[in-house]
Design a protein around this motif. Structure first.
Motif, PDB file in Angstrom:
ATOM      1  N   GLU A 432       0.813  -1.221   0.000  1.00 28.77           N
ATOM      2  CA  GLU A 432       0.000   0.000   0.000  1.00 28.77           C
ATOM      3  C   GLU A 432       0.845   1.270   0.000  1.00 28.77           C
ATOM      4  N   GLU A 433       2.048   1.173   0.528  1.00 26.32           N
ATOM      5  CA  GLU A 433       2.894   2.367   0.632  1.00 26.32           C
ATOM      6  C   GLU A 433       3.192   2.980  -0.737  1.00 26.32           C
ATOM      7  N   LEU A 434       3.118   2.159  -1.810  1.00 23.10           N
ATOM      8  CA  LEU A 434       3.366   2.687  -3.148  1.00 23.10           C
ATOM      9  C   LEU A 434       2.278   3.655  -3.590  1.00 23.10           C
ATOM     10  N   PHE A 435       1.109   3.558  -2.978  1.00 24.58           N
ATOM     11  CA  PHE A 435      -0.022   4.399  -3.376  1.00 24.58           C
ATOM     12  C   PHE A 435      -0.279   5.542  -2.398  1.00 24.58           C
ATOM     13  N   VAL A 436       0.610   5.645  -1.405  1.00 27.32           N
ATOM     14  CA  VAL A 436       0.526   6.802  -0.507  1.00 27.32           C
ATOM     15  C   VAL A 436       0.989   8.020  -1.305  1.00 27.32           C
ATOM     16  N   PRO A 437       0.164   9.082  -1.366  1.00 29.45           N
ATOM     17  CA  PRO A 437       0.453  10.209  -2.268  1.00 29.45           C
ATOM     18  C   PRO A 437       1.861  10.775  -2.179  1.00 29.45           C
ATOM     19  N   GLU A 438       2.402  10.904  -0.953  1.00 22.50           N
ATOM     20  CA  GLU A 438       3.702  11.572  -0.831  1.00 22.50           C
ATOM     21  C   GLU A 438       4.900  10.662  -1.096  1.00 22.50           C
ATOM     22  N   PHE A 440       6.750   9.522  -3.469  1.00 19.40           N
ATOM     23  CA  PHE A 440       7.288   9.612  -4.827  1.00 19.40           C
ATOM     24  C   PHE A 440       8.509   8.702  -4.992  1.00 19.40           C
ATOM     25  N   GLU A 441       9.388   8.753  -4.017  1.00 18.74           N
ATOM     26  CA  GLU A 441      10.628   7.983  -4.116  1.00 18.74           C
ATOM     27  C   GLU A 441      10.359   6.483  -4.168  1.00 18.74           C
ATOM     28  N   LYS A 442       9.380   6.015  -3.428  1.00 16.08           N
ATOM     29  CA  LYS A 442       9.020   4.583  -3.435  1.00 16.08           C
ATOM     30  C   LYS A 442       8.558   4.160  -4.824  1.00 16.08           C
ATOM     31  N   ARG A 443       7.737   5.024  -5.459  1.00 13.59           N
ATOM     32  CA  ARG A 443       7.232   4.692  -6.794  1.00 13.59           C
ATOM     33  C   ARG A 443       8.364   4.701  -7.823  1.00 13.59           C
ATOM     34  N   ILE A 444       9.270   5.652  -7.674  1.00  8.98           N
ATOM     35  CA  ILE A 444      10.420   5.706  -8.593  1.00  8.98           C
ATOM     36  C   ILE A 444      11.292   4.464  -8.431  1.00  8.98           C
ATOM     37  N   GLN A 445      11.563   4.065  -7.184  1.00 10.93           N
ATOM     38  CA  GLN A 445      12.375   2.865  -6.915  1.00 10.93           C
ATOM     39  C   GLN A 445      11.705   1.608  -7.480  1.00 10.93           C
ATOM     40  N   TYR A 446      10.394   1.520  -7.295  1.00 10.32           N
ATOM     41  CA  TYR A 446       9.683   0.344  -7.797  1.00 10.32           C
ATOM     42  C   TYR A 446       9.759   0.297  -9.326  1.00 10.32           C
ATOM     43  N   ASP A 456       9.831  -4.955 -22.794  1.00 14.13           N
ATOM     44  CA  ASP A 456       8.903  -4.542 -23.856  1.00 14.13           C
ATOM     45  C   ASP A 456       8.270  -3.172 -23.546  1.00 14.13           C
ATOM     46  N   HIS A 457       8.327  -2.799 -22.283  1.00 11.79           N
ATOM     47  CA  HIS A 457       7.719  -1.518 -21.867  1.00 11.79           C
ATOM     48  C   HIS A 457       8.779  -0.570 -21.317  1.00 11.79           C
ATOM     49  N   LYS A 458       9.988  -0.731 -21.823  1.00  5.68           N
ATOM     50  CA  LYS A 458      11.102   0.077 -21.319  1.00  5.68           C
ATOM     51  C   LYS A 458      10.840   1.576 -21.472  1.00  5.68           C
ATOM     52  N   LYS A 459      10.283   1.965 -22.643  1.00  6.89           N
ATOM     53  CA  LYS A 459      10.015   3.387 -22.899  1.00  6.89           C
ATOM     54  C   LYS A 459       9.017   3.949 -21.895  1.00  6.89           C
ATOM     55  N   GLU A 460       7.924   3.223 -21.645  1.00  7.76           N
ATOM     56  CA  GLU A 460       6.908   3.702 -20.703  1.00  7.76           C
ATOM     57  C   GLU A 460       7.482   3.848 -19.297  1.00  7.76           C
ATOM     58  N   ILE A 461       8.322   2.882 -18.896  1.00  2.83           N
ATOM     59  CA  ILE A 461       8.904   2.924 -17.544  1.00  2.83           C
ATOM     60  C   ILE A 461       9.879   4.086 -17.416  1.00  2.83           C
ATOM     61  N   GLU A 462      10.706   4.281 -18.444  1.00  2.00           N
ATOM     62  CA  GLU A 462      11.674   5.387 -18.395  1.00  2.00           C
ATOM     63  C   GLU A 462      10.965   6.738 -18.376  1.00  2.00           C
ATOM     64  N   ASP A 463       9.882   6.854 -19.149  1.00  2.92           N
ATOM     65  CA  ASP A 463       9.112   8.100 -19.154  1.00  2.92           C
ATOM     66  C   ASP A 463       8.507   8.358 -17.769  1.00  2.92           C
ATOM     67  N   PHE A 464       7.981   7.292 -17.171  1.00  2.00           N
ATOM     68  CA  PHE A 464       7.387   7.465 -15.841  1.00  2.00           C
ATOM     69  C   PHE A 464       8.435   7.936 -14.836  1.00  2.00           C
ATOM     70  N   ILE A 465       9.587   7.286 -14.868  1.00  2.00           N
ATOM     71  CA  ILE A 465      10.662   7.646 -13.919  1.00  2.00           C
ATOM     72  C   ILE A 465      11.099   9.095 -14.131  1.00  2.00           C
ATOM     73  N   TYR A 466      11.207   9.505 -15.382  1.00  4.52           N
ATOM     74  CA  TYR A 466      11.639  10.877 -15.686  1.00  4.52           C
ATOM     75  C   TYR A 466      10.628  11.900 -15.167  1.00  4.52           C
ATOM     76  N   PHE A 467       9.366  11.691 -15.542  1.00  9.17           N
ATOM     77  CA  PHE A 467       8.345  12.672 -15.142  1.00  9.17           C
ATOM     78  C   PHE A 467       8.017  12.591 -13.656  1.00  9.17           C
ATOM     79  N   GLU A 468       8.123  11.412 -13.082  1.00  6.25           N
ATOM     80  CA  GLU A 468       7.894  11.280 -11.637  1.00  6.25           C
ATOM     81  C   GLU A 468       8.986  12.011 -10.861  1.00  6.25           C
TER      82      GLU A 468
END
Length: 626
Positions: A432-438, A440-446, A456-468
């Motif tokens: 659940e900690e991944l969905f706690v709004p604040e 950000f670092e946990k989501r980036i690490q995941y 196959d989804h390398k581009k989507e993951i890299e974009d997410f990490i960049y914008f996150e």
């Protein structure tokens, strides 16, 4: 035919402007004799009593306006700046609404008297003439009149509907119908059963309106026209259309009362004459006489500059819009001209003095405890206005920043959920900690941890990490700004205001972000004093204006520069006094404070420039030779 009826009805419904004003005046005079409608003479009597400095309401209002209003505006400006980020720019009248004048008023007359009295204060605080335009633009007066007008308009609309039905033959009882209209009664609606809607509200005012000759004439034409075309409409439509036409024909009379009421109260308000503006006339006469009569401008310039030096040092109104504009422009032009002139001419000592003046204007020079928020301020009606401005107004800097914060946080969780959906990862299998709004670092690490498995989804993951990462950086900056602001608030506020800060944090932030901001507030100790720049203090600003004039005249090679120079040094000495007048803003009273300590920068610069000016003009050199 139907279209022709509409056009003719609208045409006959219009009343000439002169008749509207004349009828409004008659109604206003008549209103003074009514016991139940708005009694202008009674309201005027109450208003006059408020103008007496010995009246309780004057004392109460004066205390709140002169003591609490400047504190409210000072804290608001100190916390979030002077810019009003609202749908409409706030003015003095808007500030005075915090007094809630209608709350304990027992009659319309008392409400009107209080509304006019606060408009009088609005004019007083802005050094403006108390005229009808000011009253009509006063938000408190408009609150009263709009409510009063709404009641009259609603009542007269219902009366006009019943009157139309009666004159078309409905079997109802209706009072105050003039004989001229009674003669027009004609059954054009057959056996239609009409239910009256008028219940007697605002009866006295309506009785006056319906007796006006122009109203009778207008209604007569409307009714006659409607009866001639009655076959085109069913009874209900005919009555409702006629109601609207009658209402429109008399609305101008009701609206016209606003201007007449305002003019009446202006007429009975004592005028306090201010003759200081006559000095400009005197300056012009003196200049023209000497210029054309003696072909000499040196003496008139000497007299004018001397008079203005005395005015700036003693009578200059720090609150006046006119004085503020005139001497603000003078200060700006004098300083800018001096800076550029002395720099271009390579007179670097004079340039340094000009630059020093600019710096001195804005650096903290005075320290006072009197402007720290005291516990008793919490009992002021302006305290709630401050809370509203800082924490509740949707357009306040804090709320605008909070909206940006929430948008970024919500976008983070949303984009993360979208990424998981694209990768077909079951969210129920994730902590659940991944969905706690604040977090950000946990989501980036995941996202980084699954990169190797989801080629196959390398581009989507890299974009997410960049914008996150970008979102995380923005949120950190916003939190730093929140932290800085809340610490600033807490440093000068009372305990209750601190509690409001904490309540705001706990209501709008969660987890580590809330803890971070709460800790920042908890660490802040209340300041021992508040620092004020030179331009905020009357003598400091006056001395600065005079010094700017001295520099300007020096650049023009005028010997008269010694007059504002002497004035600047003399007024600068007055900054050493322990009691100083602090300017808050235009439209709010200045406030006297006890100065706990100061650094007399303006005195140092004025005195230094004076010594150098005497030296450059050979006055000190002559004494050395002697």
């Amino acid at each position: 035919m139907k279209e022709g009826f509409e056009k003719r009805s609208c045409k006959r419904a219009s009343i000439k402007f002169s008749y509207v004003i004349f009828a409004s005046l008659l109604i206003l005079v008549s209103l003074t004799n009514l016991n139940f409608a708005l009694d202008i003479s009674k309201a005027a009597e109450i208003y006059r009593s408020y103008l007496s400095v010995s009246s309780d309401y004057y004392k109460e209002t004066s205390s709140l306006v002169n003591l609490d209003l400047p504190l409210y505006r000072f804290f608001k400006i100190y916390f979030v700046g002077s810019k009003e980020k609202t749908e409409t720019t706030k003015k003095t009248g808007d500030y005075l609404e915090a007094l809630k004048p209608f709350e304990n008023a027992s009659s319309d007359e008392e409400k009107l008297a209080k509304a006019i009295f606060l408009a009088y204060w609005e004019a007083k605080l802005n050094n403006r003439n108390f005229d009808a335009e000011l009253i009509k633009s006063s938000p408190i007066f408009n609150d009263f009149f709009n409510d009063y007008q709404f009641r009259i308009v609603g009542a007269f609309g219902n009366y006009a509907q019943d009157l139309s039905a009666y004159l078309f033959g409905a079997d109802i009882n209706l009072e105050h119908i003039p004989e001229e209209l009674q003669k027009l009664r004609k059954n054009v609606i057959g056996d239609y059963v009409y239910t009256p809607v008028y219940n007697g509200e605002e009866e006295e005012v309506i009785a006056l309106l319906i007796k006006e000759p122009e109203v009778i004439k207008s209604i007569s034409e409307i009714i006659t026209e409607a009866q001639q075309n009655s076959e085109q409409f069913d009874p209900e439509t005919l009555i409702m259309r006629t109601r609207g036409t009658i209402f429109r024909s008399t609305f101008g009379l009701i609206a016209g009362l606003k201007n007449e009421i305002a003019k009446e109260f202006v007429r009975i308000t004592p005028v306090k004459a201010n003759y200081l503006w006559l000095r400009w006339v005197a300056y012009l006469i003196i200049f023209l006489v000497w210029y054309f009569g003696f072909k000499n401008i040196k003496i008139p310039l000497l007299l004018i500059i001397s008079a203005e030096t005395v005015y700036i040092g003693t009578f200059f109104s720090i609150q006046s819009t006119v004085d503020g504009m005139i001497y603000g422009i003078v200060l700006a032009i004098a300083v800018l001209f001096s800076l550029f002139y002395f720099l271009i001419k390579k007179e670097y000592v004079y340039f340094v003095f000009s630059l020093a003046l600019v710096v001195v204007l804005f650096i903290p020079s005075f320290a006072t405890r009197d402007l720290l928020m005291q516990e008793q301020f919490e009992n002021s009606p302006f305290y709630e206005s401050l809370i509203e401005d800082i924490f509740k107004d949707d357009l306040s800097p804090i709320k605008v920043r909070l909206k940006e914060y929430n948008t970024i946080v919500n976008e983070s969780v949303s984009k993360f959920s979208t990424l998981l959906s694209d990768l077909e990862i079951d969210t129920f299998d994730l902590p659940e900690e991944l969905f706690v709004p604040e977090n950000f670092e946990k989501r980036i690490q995941y996202a980084k941890s699954i990169g190797a498995d989801e080629k196959d989804h390398k581009k989507e993951i890299e974009d997410f990490i960049y914008f996150e990462s970008k979102r995380f950086s923005k949120v950190q900056k916003l939190l730093k700004t929140f932290e800085k602001d809340f610490a600033k608030f807490a440093s000068v506020s009372s305990d209750d205001f601190r509690n409001n800060i904490i309540d705001f944090i706990e209501s709008n932030f969660q987890g580590s972000h809330a803890k971070m901001l709460n800790d920042a507030v908890a660490k802040v100790k209340k300041s021992s004093y508040i620092l004020l720049p030179t331009y905020k203090v009357f003598y400091g600003l006056s001395a600065s204006i005079l010094l700017a004039l001295a520099l300007f005249l020096t650049a023009l090679r005028r010997e008269e520069a010694f007059i504002p120079l002497i004035g600047s040094v003399a007024v600068s000495l007055l900054t050493l006094l322990k009691t100083q007048t602090v300017f808050i803003q235009v439209g709010a009273p200045s406030v006297s404070v006890y100065v706990n300590w100061l650094v007399p920068y303006i005195l140092v610069v004025s005195f230094g420039f004076g010594v150098y000016w005497l030296y450059r003009n050979h006055i000190l050199r002559r004494r050395e030779r002697v």
